[in-house]
Design a protein around this motif. Structure first.
Motif, PDB file in Angstrom:
ATOM      1  N   UNK A 136       0.846  -1.193   0.000  1.00 54.19           N
ATOM      2  CA  UNK A 136       0.000   0.000   0.000  1.00 54.19           C
ATOM      3  C   UNK A 136       0.881   1.243   0.000  1.00 54.19           C
ATOM      4  N   UNK A 137       0.559   2.211  -0.854  1.00 54.58           N
ATOM      5  CA  UNK A 137       1.313   3.452  -0.916  1.00 54.58           C
ATOM      6  C   UNK A 137       1.059   4.289   0.332  1.00 54.58           C
ATOM      7  N   UNK A 138       2.038   5.081   0.694  1.00 54.30           N
ATOM      8  CA  UNK A 138       1.849   6.026   1.785  1.00 54.30           C
ATOM      9  C   UNK A 138       0.871   7.108   1.345  1.00 54.30           C
ATOM     10  N   UNK A 139       0.045   7.558   2.277  1.00 53.61           N
ATOM     11  CA  UNK A 139      -0.978   8.544   1.931  1.00 53.61           C
ATOM     12  C   UNK A 139      -0.387   9.947   1.842  1.00 53.61           C
ATOM     13  N   UNK A 140      -0.857  10.708   0.847  1.00 55.42           N
ATOM     14  CA  UNK A 140      -0.574  12.126   0.796  1.00 55.42           C
ATOM     15  C   UNK A 140       0.753  12.525   0.204  1.00 55.42           C
ATOM     16  N   UNK A 141       1.415  11.652  -0.539  1.00 52.43           N
ATOM     17  CA  UNK A 141       2.687  12.029  -1.161  1.00 52.43           C
ATOM     18  C   UNK A 141       2.547  12.307  -2.657  1.00 52.43           C
TER      19      UNK A 141
ATOM     20  N   UNK B  71       6.672   7.388  -5.376  1.00 47.12           N
ATOM     21  CA  UNK B  71       5.373   7.607  -4.727  1.00 47.12           C
ATOM     22  C   UNK B  71       4.558   8.682  -5.444  1.00 47.12           C
ATOM     23  N   UNK B  72       5.076   9.209  -6.542  1.00 46.88           N
ATOM     24  CA  UNK B  72       4.341  10.192  -7.320  1.00 46.88           C
ATOM     25  C   UNK B  72       4.570  11.631  -6.919  1.00 46.88           C
TER      26      UNK B  72
ATOM     27  N   UNK C 125      15.115   5.919   3.327  1.00 47.48           N
ATOM     28  CA  UNK C 125      13.925   6.566   2.761  1.00 47.48           C
ATOM     29  C   UNK C 125      12.597   6.116   3.362  1.00 47.48           C
ATOM     30  N   UNK C 126      12.485   4.889   3.814  1.00 48.52           N
ATOM     31  CA  UNK C 126      11.219   4.432   4.374  1.00 48.52           C
ATOM     32  C   UNK C 126      10.773   5.287   5.541  1.00 48.52           C
ATOM     33  N   UNK C 127      11.678   5.542   6.479  1.00 52.64           N
ATOM     34  CA  UNK C 127      11.343   6.370   7.639  1.00 52.64           C
ATOM     35  C   UNK C 127      11.103   7.815   7.222  1.00 52.64           C
TER      36      UNK C 127
ATOM     37  N   UNK D 194       4.523  11.803   5.144  1.00 52.11           N
ATOM     38  CA  UNK D 194       3.222  11.415   4.599  1.00 52.11           C
ATOM     39  C   UNK D 194       2.073  11.799   5.525  1.00 52.11           C
ATOM     40  N   UNK D 195       0.868  11.653   5.005  1.00 50.98           N
ATOM     41  CA  UNK D 195      -0.320  11.887   5.826  1.00 50.98           C
ATOM     42  C   UNK D 195      -0.492  10.807   6.882  1.00 50.98           C
TER      43      UNK D 195
END
Length: 258
Positions: free
Chosen positions: A1-6, A31-32, A229-231, A237-238
């Motif tokens: 699942x993508x992180x929200x709000x990026x 992530x766009x 980058x994960x952290x 992110x949201x």
């Protein structure tokens, strides 16, 4: 699942031309996000921006010397005019050499402070001023260091700067949380970057030091740029909207702070 709000957000990553910075730029693009690769080296920044564009992402290079306040303000204004308002700032740029304090001199202190602490102040102020004026929230994530949490032999001034970055982020979190802007710090442990190579060269007996660093990490290896980058993205992110003023170490267990 993508992180929200990026997706679609404009993100500036300082020191984006290499190491942790370039790995972070690539992940934001995946992530766009619309990535601004900020670096003192124009060629290094453009190389990463071009890689992102070649992979279908949005990116542009931004050459800037963060030790110069006026240049930092001008770079932020240029980036916002060309790309759009900055939603996320990642203060990643850093530099150090192994020099025991009693063998160091004020000129060296000034260089370390200008890059690792003043550079964060110089870029954060214009970005934050824009965030506050827009009343649209924002994210600031600074790359600290476990040297700033627990000290590190041969890195006294660098450790002082990174401790300063941690305190700076906590203070801004208190000053601006009501405006929906969050400030957090990610602290790498020993990570295989060009800066670490230079640090070990300056210390002497590089391979012995590499072995010692590796043995000291409970997970049995030094960190890699891709470990960070994960952290960083999570805190941007949201999904991390209710997290501010916090410090997280990404160190394979080298340091374990409560």
């Amino acid at each position: 699942m993508a992180l929200r709000g990026l997706s679609g957000k404009v993100v500036v990553v300082t020191g984006g031309g290499g190491g942790i910075g370039s790995a972070t730029c690539l992940r934001f693009a995946a992530e766009g996000a619309r990535v601004i690769v900020a670096d003192i080296g124009a060629e290094a920044a453009e190389k990463i921006a071009a890689q992102i564009r070649a992979e279908g992402g949005e990116a542009q290079a931004l050459q800037v010397d963060l030790t110069d306040y006026e240049a930092s303000c001008a770079a932020v204004a240029r980036a916002e005019a060309e790309v759009g308002p900055i939603d996320i700032l990642v203060n990643n740029v850093g530099w150090d050499l192994f020099v025991p304090f009693l063998k160091s001199e004020p000129d060296f202190w000034s260089k370390i402070i200008d890059i690792n602490l003043r550079g964060v102040l110089n870029i954060t102020k214009p970005v934050l001023a824009s965030m506050v004026a827009r009343k649209a929230g924002g994210r600031v994530v600074s790359i600290g260091s476990d040297a700033g949490r627990g000290g590190s032999s041969g890195e006294s001034v660098y450790a002082a700067c990174k401790a300063g970055v941690i305190a700076f982020m906590k203070t801004l979190a208190r000053e601006h949380s009501r405006q929906g802007i969050t400030f957090n710090t990610v602290c790498p442990g020993v990570t295989e970057t060009a800066m670490l190579e230079s640090f070990m060269e300056a210390a002497g007996d590089k391979e012995k030091l590499r072995t010692a660093f590796t043995r000291a990490v409970p997970m049995g290896r030094m960190g890699r740029p891709d470990d960070l980058p994960g952290a960083i993205l999570f805190l941007s992110s949201d999904d991390a909207a209710f997290i501010t003023g916090q410090v997280i170490s990404v160190s394979g267990g080298l340091t374990m702070h409560g």
